[in-house]
Design an enzyme around this catalytic site. Structure first.
Site, PDB file in Angstrom:
ATOM      1  N   CYS A  10       0.841  -1.199   0.000  1.00 58.72           N
ATOM      2  CA  CYS A  10       0.000   0.000   0.000  1.00 58.72           C
ATOM      3  C   CYS A  10       0.878   1.251   0.000  1.00 58.72           C
ATOM      4  O   CYS A  10       1.699   1.437   0.904  1.00 58.72           O
ATOM      5  CB  CYS A  10      -0.906  -0.035   1.232  1.00 58.72           C
ATOM      6  SG  CYS A  10      -1.786   1.501   1.556  1.00 58.72           S
ATOM      7  N   SER A  11       0.694   2.112  -0.984  1.00 61.25           N
ATOM      8  CA  SER A  11       1.525   3.318  -1.080  1.00 61.25           C
ATOM      9  C   SER A  11       1.244   4.285   0.079  1.00 61.25           C
ATOM     10  O   SER A  11       2.169   4.942   0.572  1.00 61.25           O
ATOM     11  CB  SER A  11       1.309   4.017  -2.421  1.00 61.25           C
ATOM     12  OG  SER A  11      -0.040   4.410  -2.571  1.00 61.25           O
TER      13      SER A  11
END
Length: 116
Positions: A10-11
């Site tokens: 997840c960025s």
């Protein structure tokens, strides 16, 4: 020490962890997919946050869309929603941060500055 539930790919989680590291804030990292929060933890987090249970859902996730939860959640009770959240960590908005007396959902730098 705070507990941070994240997903490694997840960025937003990556940005949040980088922010914590840069600030020198210690945390206990949990993989939200493998060590997802259970019903008891979620109930307490929801209570402490003061937010609606639906705010805890990762509305941009594939699983959320696959299950067509936009249509289903409004008809579900809070207990049913919590049970669903506890069934799969990928349904939980991330990062989820649990601290002494506070809960943070997602990464909003100004909110994190205030709480941490």
């Amino acid at each position: 020490m705070i507990t941070v539930y994240c997903y490694e790919r997840c960025s937003t989680c990556k940005k949040a962890l980088k922010w914590l590291d840069e600030k020198g804030i210690a945390y206990d990292l949990k993989d939200i997919k493998g060590e997802h929060p259970d019903e008891t933890l979620l109930r307490e987090a929801i209570r402490r946050s003061g937010k609606d249970t639906r705010k805890f859902f990762n509305t941009s996730g594939m699983l959320y869309r696959e299950l067509e939860l936009t249509k289903k959640l409004p008809q579900m009770t809070a207990d049913e929603q919590i049970a669903l959240l506890a069934s799969d960590g990928m349904l939980v908005k991330r990062p989820l941060v649990l601290g002494d007396g506070f809960v943070l959902l997602g990464f909003k730098e100004s909110e994190w500055e205030e709480k941490l």
